[in-house]
Design a protein around this motif. Structure first.
Motif, PDB file in Angstrom:
ATOM      1  N   ASN A  14       0.431 -18.839  24.870  1.00 54.67           N
ATOM      2  CA  ASN A  14       1.301 -17.676  24.637  1.00 54.67           C
ATOM      3  C   ASN A  14       2.509 -18.081  23.796  1.00 54.67           C
ATOM      4  OD1 ASN A  14      -0.407 -16.164  26.192  1.00 54.67           O
ATOM      5  ND2 ASN A  14       0.906 -16.157  28.025  1.00 54.67           N
ATOM      6  N   LEU A  15       3.108 -19.189  24.194  1.00 51.97           N
ATOM      7  CA  LEU A  15       4.292 -19.656  23.467  1.00 51.97           C
ATOM      8  C   LEU A  15       3.956 -19.944  22.007  1.00 51.97           C
ATOM      9  CD1 LEU A  15       6.114 -22.092  25.911  1.00 51.97           C
ATOM     10  CD2 LEU A  15       7.180 -20.216  24.649  1.00 51.97           C
ATOM     11  N   ASP A  16       2.829 -20.615  21.797  1.00 49.49           N
ATOM     12  CA  ASP A  16       2.461 -20.975  20.421  1.00 49.49           C
ATOM     13  C   ASP A  16       2.358 -19.731  19.536  1.00 49.49           C
ATOM     14  OD1 ASP A  16       2.431 -23.627  21.015  1.00 49.49           O
ATOM     15  OD2 ASP A  16       0.258 -23.749  21.347  1.00 49.49           O
ATOM     16  N   LYS A  17       1.742 -18.670  20.093  1.00 52.13           N
ATOM     17  CA  LYS A  17       1.587 -17.431  19.303  1.00 52.13           C
ATOM     18  C   LYS A  17       2.960 -16.858  18.932  1.00 52.13           C
ATOM     19  CE  LYS A  17      -2.847 -15.968  21.091  1.00 52.13           C
ATOM     20  NZ  LYS A  17      -3.237 -15.813  22.478  1.00 52.13           N
ATOM     21  N   ILE A  18       3.819 -16.760  19.936  1.00 54.19           N
ATOM     22  CA  ILE A  18       5.113 -16.114  19.678  1.00 54.19           C
ATOM     23  C   ILE A  18       6.013 -17.001  18.815  1.00 54.19           C
ATOM     24  CG2 ILE A  18       7.193 -15.158  20.777  1.00 54.19           C
ATOM     25  CD1 ILE A  18       4.637 -13.454  21.120  1.00 54.19           C
ATOM     26  N   VAL A  19       5.948 -18.291  19.040  1.00 54.12           N
ATOM     27  CA  VAL A  19       6.776 -19.191  18.226  1.00 54.12           C
ATOM     28  C   VAL A  19       6.365 -19.096  16.756  1.00 54.12           C
ATOM     29  CG1 VAL A  19       7.256 -21.635  17.747  1.00 54.12           C
ATOM     30  CG2 VAL A  19       7.453 -20.756  20.080  1.00 54.12           C
ATOM     31  N   GLN A  20       5.061 -18.980  16.502  1.00 53.86           N
ATOM     32  CA  GLN A  20       4.623 -18.826  15.112  1.00 53.86           C
ATOM     33  C   GLN A  20       5.154 -17.517  14.526  1.00 53.86           C
ATOM     34  OE1 GLN A  20       3.602 -21.055  13.003  1.00 53.86           O
ATOM     35  NE2 GLN A  20       3.746 -22.409  14.775  1.00 53.86           N
ATOM     36  N   MET A  21       5.168 -16.474  15.360  1.00 51.33           N
ATOM     37  CA  MET A  21       5.692 -15.182  14.886  1.00 51.33           C
ATOM     38  C   MET A  21       7.187 -15.288  14.587  1.00 51.33           C
ATOM     39  SD  MET A  21       5.402 -11.540  16.829  1.00 51.33           S
ATOM     40  CE  MET A  21       6.187 -10.072  16.160  1.00 51.33           C
ATOM     41  N   ILE A  22       7.915 -15.935  15.495  1.00 46.59           N
ATOM     42  CA  ILE A  22       9.355 -16.119  15.266  1.00 46.59           C
ATOM     43  C   ILE A  22       9.573 -16.912  13.971  1.00 46.59           C
ATOM     44  CG2 ILE A  22      11.432 -17.278  16.154  1.00 46.59           C
ATOM     45  CD1 ILE A  22      10.517 -16.563  18.991  1.00 46.59           C
ATOM     46  N   LYS A  23       8.742 -17.926  13.796  1.00 44.19           N
ATOM     47  CA  LYS A  23       8.880 -18.768  12.601  1.00 44.19           C
ATOM     48  C   LYS A  23       8.678 -17.943  11.320  1.00 44.19           C
ATOM     49  CE  LYS A  23       7.559 -23.254  10.847  1.00 44.19           C
ATOM     50  NZ  LYS A  23       6.576 -24.335  10.851  1.00 44.19           N
ATOM     51  N   GLU A  24       7.709 -17.049  11.368  1.00 48.01           N
ATOM     52  CA  GLU A  24       7.474 -16.168  10.214  1.00 48.01           C
ATOM     53  C   GLU A  24       8.707 -15.315   9.929  1.00 48.01           C
ATOM     54  OE1 GLU A  24       5.092 -15.589   7.778  1.00 48.01           O
ATOM     55  OE2 GLU A  24       4.575 -17.577   8.547  1.00 48.01           O
ATOM     56  N   TYR A  25       9.247 -14.712  10.990  1.00 44.74           N
ATOM     57  CA  TYR A  25      10.439 -13.874  10.812  1.00 44.74           C
ATOM     58  C   TYR A  25      11.604 -14.694  10.272  1.00 44.74           C
ATOM     59  CZ  TYR A  25       8.975  -9.368  12.613  1.00 44.74           C
ATOM     60  OH  TYR A  25       8.381  -8.141  12.747  1.00 44.74           O
ATOM     61  N   MET A  26      11.707 -15.927  10.740  1.00 48.71           N
ATOM     62  CA  MET A  26      12.844 -16.760  10.319  1.00 48.71           C
ATOM     63  C   MET A  26      12.765 -17.116   8.833  1.00 48.71           C
ATOM     64  SD  MET A  26      13.451 -19.199  13.646  1.00 48.71           S
ATOM     65  CE  MET A  26      14.924 -20.045  13.078  1.00 48.71           C
ATOM     66  N   LYS A  27      11.567 -17.032   8.277  1.00 45.99           N
ATOM     67  CA  LYS A  27      11.418 -17.368   6.853  1.00 45.99           C
ATOM     68  C   LYS A  27      12.193 -16.405   5.970  1.00 45.99           C
ATOM     69  CE  LYS A  27       6.986 -19.722   6.874  1.00 45.99           C
ATOM     70  NZ  LYS A  27       5.546 -19.477   6.895  1.00 45.99           N
ATOM     71  N   THR A  28      12.241 -15.128   6.405  1.00 42.48           N
ATOM     72  CA  THR A  28      12.928 -14.141   5.565  1.00 42.48           C
ATOM     73  C   THR A  28      14.257 -13.700   6.174  1.00 42.48           C
ATOM     74  OG1 THR A  28      11.614 -12.443   6.669  1.00 42.48           O
ATOM     75  CG2 THR A  28      10.839 -13.182   4.501  1.00 42.48           C
ATOM     76  N   SER A  29      14.592 -14.231   7.332  1.00 45.05           N
ATOM     77  CA  SER A  29      15.839 -13.839   7.982  1.00 45.05           C
ATOM     78  C   SER A  29      16.874 -14.933   7.758  1.00 45.05           C
ATOM     79  CB  SER A  29      15.596 -13.687   9.489  1.00 45.05           C
ATOM     80  OG  SER A  29      16.824 -13.655  10.166  1.00 45.05           O
ATOM     81  N   ARG A  30      18.147 -14.562   7.794  1.00 46.29           N
ATOM     82  CA  ARG A  30      19.183 -15.592   7.692  1.00 46.29           C
ATOM     83  C   ARG A  30      19.564 -16.119   9.072  1.00 46.29           C
ATOM     84  NH1 ARG A  30      24.121 -13.706   8.864  1.00 46.29           N
ATOM     85  NH2 ARG A  30      25.102 -15.399   7.712  1.00 46.29           N
ATOM     86  N   THR A  31      19.017 -15.524  10.132  1.00 48.10           N
ATOM     87  CA  THR A  31      19.387 -15.927  11.486  1.00 48.10           C
ATOM     88  C   THR A  31      18.598 -17.161  11.921  1.00 48.10           C
ATOM     89  OG1 THR A  31      19.908 -13.639  11.988  1.00 48.10           O
ATOM     90  CG2 THR A  31      19.612 -15.108  13.861  1.00 48.10           C
ATOM     91  N   LYS A  32      19.327 -18.158  12.390  1.00 45.65           N
ATOM     92  CA  LYS A  32      18.704 -19.432  12.770  1.00 45.65           C
ATOM     93  C   LYS A  32      18.794 -19.625  14.292  1.00 45.65           C
ATOM     94  CE  LYS A  32      21.182 -21.822   9.527  1.00 45.65           C
ATOM     95  NZ  LYS A  32      21.693 -20.862   8.576  1.00 45.65           N
ATOM     96  N   LEU A  33      18.091 -20.648  14.748  1.00 40.04           N
ATOM     97  CA  LEU A  33      18.071 -20.913  16.192  1.00 40.04           C
ATOM     98  C   LEU A  33      19.221 -21.859  16.555  1.00 40.04           C
ATOM     99  CD1 LEU A  33      16.606 -20.465  18.863  1.00 40.04           C
ATOM    100  CD2 LEU A  33      15.062 -22.344  18.263  1.00 40.04           C
ATOM    101  N   LEU A  34      20.175 -21.340  17.347  1.00 46.23           N
ATOM    102  CA  LEU A  34      21.286 -22.201  17.781  1.00 46.23           C
ATOM    103  C   LEU A  34      20.773 -23.186  18.820  1.00 46.23           C
ATOM    104  CD1 LEU A  34      24.371 -22.682  17.472  1.00 46.23           C
ATOM    105  CD2 LEU A  34      24.660 -21.242  19.501  1.00 46.23           C
TER     106      LEU A  34
END
Ligand code: XUL
Ligand code: CO
Length: 439
Positions: free
Chosen positions: A116-136
């Motif tokens: 489950n985590l792997d799926k969502i983390v990949q999705m977050i990673k995709e969003y982060m490619k075009t977003s300026r928001t990073k993981l603190l």
């Protein structure tokens, strides 16, 4: 798909604006002492309160009206990711933070949880490619599941230790995958309920082993995020081992961990420990251990962690004073570990709350910077300790005095004169600065 259709991107409109959906003080590009407000403040949205929290409390069920409420399981997790990036963009926040269980549902087995985590983390990673928001930062939740009933790293059951270690291993891998700037350890169940059944030395040794394992693994995989311990004195345990910064520091020193960690200081945890927020920031700062901040506030009348959004300008001023003197937060930031009240259940309350918190810290930054520029406290404090810069005081500080020389000196003393601490005057001066900067 939009989740917050009624909300336009939040703009800075200045102190006189009456638009509830605008910043009055947080102007991300405004320069304060050589850095932009955005660079000083490094705001983060916490996933658990804002996207996962449902308003339930020990006496009542959920109240939060959320446009993703009709989804379930992985679909719910995906909808939350979509909604979160929409909110990050509309608020223009540079960072976010999450626990593993906030973003993806736990499966029946650890393997399923990983999937489950792997799926969502990949999705977050995709969003982060075009977003300026990073993981603190990210972290592993080692407190909700019943297996952690007696603790995680400090559990008397080594099976639980192993499970928790696996969750942290995965968390470090996720942190690396998403480029997290920090990795947090909050030991929610790392404490005890009664000493009658507890081997405290054994448990604290276990906790140190756990941290060493994490340090080693991060090194092994080349994950160079700053490790942070988040102290809290109690709740949910009666006594948490990472009680406050001073206790945490002694622990890190005793177990050879100091160089690998800094502290993530939460305002409401400080007050639960019987300290002020600025006290905890100060203890961390003077020891070179101020890493990051969970920005929230408690309620004077309630004895628990209410996690309110920060609105107290006096507190944000004194916090930013410490942060400015620290030269900023380095890789850390101001994470709103804060939840809207149970009665503030509409989606737009999430925006009002973040705007309130961001504006409150922006005011704090401006006031603290002005106080420092004018040396309001510095000159007073320097004068207060002047006796240690000359004569007997200098001898004491330079190690040239001993009890013989001091006794000799004391025997010749006439009347000892002290000077006023001027607390009320200093507070009134700070009030004056707050009022002036708000205009
Ligand atoms: C609990 C708390 C946690 C940590 C991360 O009081 O503050 O949310 O910030 O586990
Ligand atoms: Co916190």
């Amino acid at each position: 798909m939009s989740y917050f259709t009624a909300i336009q991107p939040i703009q800075y409109e200045g102190a006189t604006s009456r638009n509830p959906l605008a910043f009055k003080h947080y102007n991300p590009t405004e320069l304060v002492n050589g850095r932009t407000m955005e660079e000083w403040l490094r705001f983060a949205v916490s996933y658990w309160h804002t996207f996962t929290g449902d308003g339930s409390d020990p006496f009542g069920v959920s109240t939060m009206q959320r446009p993703w409420n009709h989804y379930q399981g992985l679909d719910l997790a995906k909808a939350r990711v979509e909604a979160s990036f929409e909110m990050f963009e509309k608020l223009n926040v540079p960072y976010f933070c999450f626990h593993d269980v906030d973003v993806a549902p736990e499966g029946n087995t650890l393997r399923e949880t990983y999937r489950n985590l792997d799926k969502i983390v990949q999705m977050i990673k995709e969003y982060m490619k075009t977003s300026r928001t990073k993981l603190l930062w990210n972290t592993a939740n080692l407190f909700t599941h019943p297996r952690y009933v007696h603790g995680a790293a400090t559990s008397p059951n080594a099976e639980v230790f192993a499970h928790a270690a696996a969750k942290v291993k995965k968390g470090l891998e996720i942190g690396k995958e998403l480029g997290a700037a920090n990795y947090v350890f909050w030991g929610g169940r790392e404490g005890y309920e009664t000493l009658l059944n507890t081997d405290m030395k054994q448990e604290v040794d276990q906790l140190a082993r756990f941290f060493h394992l994490a340090v080693d693994y991060a090194k092994e995989i080349g994950f160079d995020a700053q490790f942070l311990i988040e102290p809290k004195p109690k709740e949910p345990t009666k006594h948490q081992y990472d009680f406050d910064v001073a206790t945490g520091l002694a622990f890190l020193q005793s177990y050879g961990l100091k160089e690998h960690f800094k502290f993530n200081i939460e305002a409401n945890h400080a007050t639960l420990a019987g300290h002020s927020f600025e006290h905890e920031l100060r203890v961390a700062r003077i020891n070179g251990m101020l890493g990051s901040v969970d920005a929230n506030q408690g309620d004077l009348l309630l004895g628990w962690d209410t996690d309110e959004f920060p609105t107290d300008l006096y507190s944000t001023t004194l916090a930013m004073y410490e942060i400015l003197l620290n030269g900023g937060l380095g890789s850390g930031g101001l994470n709103f570990d804060a939840k809207v009240r149970r009665g503030s259940f509409e989606p737009e309350d999430l925006f009002y709350a973040h705007i309130a918190g961001m504006d409150s810290f922006a005011v704090g930054l401006k006031v603290a910077n002005k106080l420092l520029e004018d040396r309001v406290l510095e000159d007073f404090i320097a004068e207060r300790y002047r006796s240690y810069t000359e004569g007997v005081g200098l001898e004491i500080m330079e190690g040239r005095a001993n009890l013989h020389t001091l006794e000799k000196y004391a025997l010749e003393q006439t009347e000892i004169k002290n000077r006023s601490g001027r607390q009320e005057l200093l507070k009134a001066t700070i009030n004056q600065y707050i009022i002036e900067v708000k205009r």
